[in-house]
Write an enzyme that holds these catalytic residues in place. Sequence first.
Site, mmCIF file in Angstrom:
data_model
loop_
_atom_site.group_PDB
_atom_site.id
_atom_site.type_symbol
_atom_site.label_atom_id
_atom_site.label_comp_id
_atom_site.label_asym_id
_atom_site.label_seq_id
_atom_site.Cartn_x
_atom_site.Cartn_y
_atom_site.Cartn_z
ATOM 1 N N ARG A 27 0.815 -1.228 0.000
ATOM 2 C CA ARG A 27 0.000 0.000 0.000
ATOM 3 C C ARG A 27 0.843 1.270 0.000
ATOM 4 O O ARG A 27 0.467 2.262 0.619
ATOM 5 C CB ARG A 27 -0.922 0.046 1.225
ATOM 6 C CG ARG A 27 -2.025 -0.961 1.235
ATOM 7 C CD ARG A 27 -3.238 -0.425 0.460
ATOM 8 N NE ARG A 27 -4.285 -1.420 0.448
ATOM 9 C CZ ARG A 27 -5.308 -1.435 1.306
ATOM 10 N NH1 ARG A 27 -5.441 -0.507 2.193
ATOM 11 N NH2 ARG A 27 -6.202 -2.382 1.221
ATOM 12 N N ARG A 31 -3.441 6.741 1.206
ATOM 13 C CA ARG A 31 -3.940 7.964 1.840
ATOM 14 C C ARG A 31 -2.980 8.639 2.804
ATOM 15 O O ARG A 31 -3.249 9.752 3.240
ATOM 16 C CB ARG A 31 -5.257 7.661 2.567
ATOM 17 C CG ARG A 31 -6.415 7.482 1.610
ATOM 18 C CD ARG A 31 -7.634 6.920 2.305
ATOM 19 N NE ARG A 31 -7.347 5.554 2.748
ATOM 20 C CZ ARG A 31 -8.241 4.754 3.325
ATOM 21 N NH1 ARG A 31 -9.456 5.201 3.556
ATOM 22 N NH2 ARG A 31 -7.910 3.531 3.681
ATOM 23 N N ARG A 40 -6.885 11.637 -5.764
ATOM 24 C CA ARG A 40 -8.139 10.937 -5.527
ATOM 25 C C ARG A 40 -9.307 11.926 -5.557
ATOM 26 O O ARG A 40 -10.375 11.628 -6.079
ATOM 27 C CB ARG A 40 -8.062 10.252 -4.169
ATOM 28 C CG ARG A 40 -9.238 9.372 -3.819
ATOM 29 C CD ARG A 40 -8.967 8.799 -2.444
ATOM 30 N NE ARG A 40 -9.956 7.861 -1.989
ATOM 31 C CZ ARG A 40 -11.098 8.213 -1.442
ATOM 32 N NH1 ARG A 40 -11.409 9.484 -1.314
ATOM 33 N NH2 ARG A 40 -11.935 7.278 -1.028
ATOM 34 N N ASP A 77 -6.847 -2.599 -7.164
ATOM 35 C CA ASP A 77 -7.377 -3.243 -5.968
ATOM 36 C C ASP A 77 -7.640 -4.708 -6.274
ATOM 37 O O ASP A 77 -7.903 -5.057 -7.431
ATOM 38 C CB ASP A 77 -8.672 -2.570 -5.506
ATOM 39 C CG ASP A 77 -8.989 -2.940 -4.068
ATOM 40 O OD1 ASP A 77 -8.427 -2.305 -3.165
ATOM 41 O OD2 ASP A 77 -9.759 -3.897 -3.847
ATOM 42 N N TYR A 154 -14.773 -11.817 0.299
ATOM 43 C CA TYR A 154 -15.500 -10.579 -0.022
ATOM 44 C C TYR A 154 -16.721 -10.862 -0.887
ATOM 45 O O TYR A 154 -17.766 -10.244 -0.737
ATOM 46 C CB TYR A 154 -14.573 -9.591 -0.740
ATOM 47 C CG TYR A 154 -13.553 -8.981 0.197
ATOM 48 C CD1 TYR A 154 -13.895 -7.899 0.997
ATOM 49 C CD2 TYR A 154 -12.265 -9.494 0.300
ATOM 50 C CE1 TYR A 154 -12.971 -7.335 1.871
ATOM 51 C CE2 TYR A 154 -11.334 -8.944 1.166
ATOM 52 C CZ TYR A 154 -11.693 -7.864 1.956
ATOM 53 O OH TYR A 154 -10.782 -7.320 2.820
HETATM 54 O O1 CP3 Z 1 0.150 -1.665 -2.460
HETATM 55 C C1 CP3 Z 1 -0.254 -0.748 -3.202
HETATM 56 O O2 CP3 Z 1 0.130 0.447 -3.076
HETATM 57 C C2 CP3 Z 1 -1.124 -1.098 -4.370
HETATM 58 C C3 CP3 Z 1 -2.504 -0.812 -4.223
HETATM 59 C C4 CP3 Z 1 -3.430 -1.728 -3.443
HETATM 60 C C5 CP3 Z 1 -4.662 -1.262 -2.929
HETATM 61 N N1 CP3 Z 1 -5.354 -2.318 -2.439
HETATM 62 C C6 CP3 Z 1 -5.104 0.132 -2.970
HETATM 63 C C7 CP3 Z 1 -6.199 0.569 -2.091
HETATM 64 C C8 CP3 Z 1 -3.368 -3.097 -3.172
HETATM 65 C C9 CP3 Z 1 -2.258 -4.081 -3.452
HETATM 66 C C10 CP3 Z 1 -4.600 -3.454 -2.551
HETATM 67 C C11 CP3 Z 1 -4.932 -4.842 -2.163
HETATM 68 C C12 CP3 Z 1 -6.118 -5.091 -1.335
HETATM 69 N N2 CP3 Z 1 -7.349 -4.507 -1.427
HETATM 70 C C13 CP3 Z 1 -6.201 -6.097 -0.359
HETATM 71 C C14 CP3 Z 1 -5.100 -7.088 -0.028
HETATM 72 C C15 CP3 Z 1 -4.010 -6.457 0.718
HETATM 73 C C16 CP3 Z 1 -4.313 -6.214 2.144
HETATM 74 O O3 CP3 Z 1 -4.349 -5.044 2.536
HETATM 75 O O4 CP3 Z 1 -4.429 -7.211 2.876
HETATM 76 C C17 CP3 Z 1 -7.485 -6.067 0.192
HETATM 77 C C18 CP3 Z 1 -8.013 -6.942 1.309
HETATM 78 C C19 CP3 Z 1 -8.211 -5.071 -0.512
HETATM 79 C C20 CP3 Z 1 -9.642 -4.704 -0.349
HETATM 80 C C21 CP3 Z 1 -9.788 -3.301 0.044
HETATM 81 N N3 CP3 Z 1 -9.570 -2.221 -0.784
HETATM 82 C C22 CP3 Z 1 -10.144 -2.808 1.312
HETATM 83 C C23 CP3 Z 1 -10.431 -3.676 2.529
HETATM 84 C C24 CP3 Z 1 -10.140 -1.413 1.218
HETATM 85 C C25 CP3 Z 1 -10.521 -0.413 2.276
HETATM 86 C C26 CP3 Z 1 -9.298 -0.223 3.086
HETATM 87 C C27 CP3 Z 1 -9.256 1.096 3.782
HETATM 88 O O5 CP3 Z 1 -8.179 1.317 4.364
HETATM 89 O O6 CP3 Z 1 -10.212 1.861 3.734
HETATM 90 C C28 CP3 Z 1 -9.742 -1.060 -0.080
HETATM 91 C C29 CP3 Z 1 -9.540 0.302 -0.601
HETATM 92 C C30 CP3 Z 1 -8.167 0.680 -1.029
HETATM 93 N N4 CP3 Z 1 -7.364 -0.098 -1.830
HETATM 94 C C31 CP3 Z 1 -7.475 1.897 -0.739
HETATM 95 C C32 CP3 Z 1 -6.253 1.835 -1.414
HETATM 96 C C33 CP3 Z 1 -5.189 2.913 -1.490
HETATM 97 C C34 CP3 Z 1 -8.031 3.061 0.079
HETATM 98 C C35 CP3 Z 1 -9.033 3.692 -0.829
HETATM 99 C C36 CP3 Z 1 -9.210 5.141 -0.655
HETATM 100 O O7 CP3 Z 1 -8.441 5.947 -1.234
HETATM 101 O O8 CP3 Z 1 -10.205 5.490 0.008
#
Ligand code: CP3
Length: 350
Positions: A27, A31, A40, A77, A154
């Site tokens: 990640r 943010r 964003r 994602d 999910y």
């Molecule tokens: O690593 C990176 O920088 C690449 C981008 C990336 C994102 N999601 C961006 C993201 C990667 C590799 C993921 C994978 C992901 N997404 C996983 C597996 C990795 C982990 O964290 O275990 C999972 C379970 C998801 C599903 C997901 N997407 C969730 C649960 C959420 C909400 C999380 C939160 O903190 O609110 C997301 C959204 C998400 N994916 C964000 C980002 C930067 C936040 C979105 C935003 O800008 O509001």
Amino acid sequence: MARPQNDNFLRALLREPVDYTPVWLMRQAGRYLPEYCETRRRAGSFLNLCKDPGLACEVTLQPLARFGLDAAILFSDILTVPDAMGLGLYFADGEGPKFERPLREEWAIRDLEAPDPNVHLRYVMDAVAEIRRALDNSVPLIGFSGSPFTLACYMVEGGGSDDFRTVKTMLFERPDLLHRILEVTTVAVTDYLNAQIESGAQAVQIFDTWGGALPAHAYREFSLQYMERIVAGLKKSHDGERVPSIVFTKGGGQWLEAIAAIGCDAIGLDWTTDIGEARRRVGDKVALQGNLDPMALFASGETVQKEARRVLDAYGAGSGHVFNLGHGISQFTPPERVSALVDAVHQYRR
Ligand code: CP3
């Protein structure tokens, strides 16, 4: 096509000699970076950001402009795959990801099909190609996908869950239905990762975020088995270069020997496992990636340096280590601690 100018990340995954321990952060584009929040805002939503290759490329590069990271990771994602299967992904404000049509009815599970990634996930392939052009062979680009079990969590729950009640009820009561979802998703993930590799991804990571929530007896049957099939189906090289694979099961510390045996090049470790002990257990079968507790980044710069060294010392000398956090970076992390971390890793015994 030659390897990138800085190919320490690829070398470490292949356990070849490195100039220093390479580092990237799960990640890393997110943010905690004000410039991410700005892009964003311009995009209007997180999903618009994922679906616009130009903007996805822009945010992928943001952490690399700030920190001396040794790899870029595609901005996207894991849930784009079930979205492409027709489940209707959306993000309710402050509630995380949700699906309009969770997968629960037997008929819907029977009808589930793997999407064609070059059609239904074209925007991801376009982003990969655009990021590769922008990187101009400076550092490697990592592609990724969720594991079938994590995606199924999910898809069946319809969003995040703290107890996985719905998907686990299916596992215990109707394992045939869960296996059907996992079969289709395995094909989808294999095709999706291979399309990313063909578009320019130079390594791939499978995020098995919820595999560690399974009972020990069920981990192989419902998660590892399918990741093994994916790894076996991946293109092993592209443009004459090896494309290494990383398997990250959060909470998977007790199954390292089994994970090391599925044919992946590296295992991602969360912070609950000692990386030195992990290395002794897997021997020279795989490289290891990890595993600083992301919360360590809330301590002072000096402490961050000390904790980074603790991980590096625990791994010990020799190649085969990619430094990372044990899970994604928190949105509240002060960016200057990330600088302190990356510098600490690079300076140590360079
Ligand atoms: O690593 C990176 O920088 C690449 C981008 C990336 C994102 N999601 C961006 C993201 C990667 C590799 C993921 C994978 C992901 N997404 C996983 C597996 C990795 C982990 O964290 O275990 C999972 C379970 C998801 C599903 C997901 N997407 C969730 C649960 C959420 C909400 C999380 C939160 O903190 O609110 C997301 C959204 C998400 N994916 C964000 C980002 C930067 C936040 C979105 C935003 O800008 O509001």
